[in-house]
Write a protein that holds these residues in place. Sequence first.
Motif, PDB file in Angstrom:
ATOM      1  N   GLU A  91       1.128  -0.896  -0.042  1.00 24.94           N
ATOM      2  CA  GLU A  91      -0.249  -0.223   0.253  1.00 24.94           C
ATOM      3  C   GLU A  91       1.198   1.360   0.137  1.00 24.94           C
ATOM      4  O   GLU A  91       1.736   1.518   0.956  1.00 24.94           O
ATOM      5  N   GLY A 100      -3.775   6.485  -4.553  1.00 23.68           N
ATOM      6  CA  GLY A 100      -4.213   5.507  -5.430  1.00 23.68           C
ATOM      7  C   GLY A 100      -5.834   5.042  -4.820  1.00 23.68           C
ATOM      8  O   GLY A 100      -6.144   5.096  -3.657  1.00 23.68           O
ATOM      9  N   ARG A 101      -6.742   4.021  -5.607  1.00 19.93           N
ATOM     10  CA  ARG A 101      -8.102   3.544  -4.997  1.00 19.93           C
ATOM     11  C   ARG A 101      -7.932   1.988  -5.046  1.00 19.93           C
ATOM     12  O   ARG A 101      -8.761   1.222  -4.334  1.00 19.93           O
ATOM     13  N   ASP A 102      -7.283   1.258  -5.322  1.00 18.08           N
ATOM     14  CA  ASP A 102      -6.677   0.011  -5.281  1.00 18.08           C
ATOM     15  C   ASP A 102      -6.343  -0.829  -4.070  1.00 18.08           C
ATOM     16  O   ASP A 102      -6.051   0.154  -3.287  1.00 18.08           O
ATOM     17  N   TYR A 103      -6.546  -1.979  -4.016  1.00 12.46           N
ATOM     18  CA  TYR A 103      -6.598  -2.820  -3.058  1.00 12.46           C
ATOM     19  C   TYR A 103      -5.405  -3.661  -3.345  1.00 12.46           C
ATOM     20  O   TYR A 103      -6.132  -4.153  -4.432  1.00 12.46           O
ATOM     21  N   ALA A 105      -2.512  -4.345  -4.161  1.00 13.88           N
ATOM     22  CA  ALA A 105      -2.252  -4.295  -5.660  1.00 13.88           C
ATOM     23  C   ALA A 105      -0.196  -4.500  -4.737  1.00 13.88           C
ATOM     24  O   ALA A 105      -0.132  -4.991  -3.898  1.00 13.88           O
ATOM     25  N   VAL A 118       2.725  -1.920 -10.974  1.00 18.57           N
ATOM     26  CA  VAL A 118       2.032  -0.530 -10.864  1.00 18.57           C
ATOM     27  C   VAL A 118       2.295   1.084 -10.670  1.00 18.57           C
ATOM     28  O   VAL A 118       2.558   0.683  -9.857  1.00 18.57           O
ATOM     29  N   TYR A 120       1.036   4.853 -10.640  1.00 18.99           N
ATOM     30  CA  TYR A 120       0.648   5.740 -10.236  1.00 18.99           C
ATOM     31  C   TYR A 120       0.797   7.501 -10.561  1.00 18.99           C
ATOM     32  O   TYR A 120       1.832   7.834 -10.327  1.00 18.99           O
ATOM     33  N   ARG A 237       0.908  -5.119 -14.575  1.00 18.70           N
ATOM     34  CA  ARG A 237       0.179  -5.832 -14.283  1.00 18.70           C
ATOM     35  C   ARG A 237      -1.167  -5.895 -14.907  1.00 18.70           C
ATOM     36  O   ARG A 237      -1.056  -4.760 -15.739  1.00 18.70           O
ATOM     37  N   PRO A 241      -7.658  -3.285 -11.327  1.00 12.38           N
ATOM     38  CA  PRO A 241      -7.703  -3.456  -9.707  1.00 12.38           C
ATOM     39  C   PRO A 241      -8.814  -4.124  -8.942  1.00 12.38           C
ATOM     40  O   PRO A 241     -10.151  -4.132  -9.667  1.00 12.38           O
ATOM     41  N   ARG A 243     -10.510  -2.587  -6.100  1.00  8.55           N
ATOM     42  CA  ARG A 243     -11.554  -1.462  -5.435  1.00  8.55           C
ATOM     43  C   ARG A 243     -13.208  -1.450  -5.137  1.00  8.55           C
ATOM     44  O   ARG A 243     -13.701  -3.227  -5.239  1.00  8.55           O
TER      45      ARG A 243
END
Length: 345
Positions: A91, A100-103, A105, A118, A120, A237, A241, A243
């Motif tokens: 994270e 970002g809004r990813d989980y 990753a 990834v 950003y 990737r 993602p 999200r």
Amino acid sequence: VVAPGFRPKPRSMYAWQVRLWDEKGRDRGWSAPASFATGLLGQPWPAGWIGDGALVARNAAPPARYFRARFDAGAAPARARLYVSALGIVEPWLNGAKVGRDYFAPGWPDYRRRAYYVAYDVTALVRPGENTIGLVLGDGWYSGTLMLNAQAGTEPLASAFLEIAGPDGRTVTFATGKGWQWAAGPIRAQGIYYGETFDARLDNPGWCDAGRAAGAPDWDWRPADVHGAGAAAPAARLSPPVRRTEEIRPAGCRHVRPGVFLFDMGQNIVGWARLRAAVPAGREVVMRFGEMLDGPDRIYTANLRGANATARYVGNGGGEQTWEPRFTYFGFRYVEVSGLGGLSA
């Protein structure tokens, strides 16, 4: 429709439009401009890999590792892009804000063949002058014990570099390596099958803020264990993602035993639960997850086999607190919550 002669360059931005004619030859005009960015496209990965120097035993659920470093960006950037990879899940943070809004990753590759990265756009997060960049590293699918009682590896690592283009056109890169620090923060245990344990008494909201990084309680920061940059760059990737897509309020709640509440979400979902409560310092709130009930008042967990699948939160006594786990997820309809004194609407 292929653009004749177009050959994208690595780490570049492109804008494009489409012009259409209908079946009668009428010009429908140009579309609104759209854009895309290219990744490394085979260029070397310029960052080292960092860890805490400890190996993860099979079936263990260690604390998450927090990494940080400070850098001087000079003037406000014209553009800034952060590239992040991990053996594990990572994270990224910049100046006190999650990037970002990813989980989860950068995703789950076949670690025998590759790692993912990834990227950003963090132009809006980079400040003129001093900045702090941070990474929170979990075991994920790499050093977490998953199928057939096996791990992909035993030493989770993170790697990242921040590329800043200045207003004068010059580019500066800040990468993981010497000078980075690590500490064990409030996530005391984590794992996809295990769940997560968070001790709010150890939380330091300013851990990655250049202006507040020394806030109380600060942690025991030590030099990160540094590995050299690998010969092969991580691969971009390929998957979309992960999200947050929806929030569901419980369809019902029952007080099933002294101090134990059972929430029914009304449907089987994949996700996690958010806790919002005033929890006294040192008190542990436990959330257990199940897809079915074993009788009228207990969740069924036999199908989980060895998976702990439990979220634990230790309060700090600082009034109402809000918490969500970050390195795990659950398949569930029912949530059994213990450790709360009571509930309000």
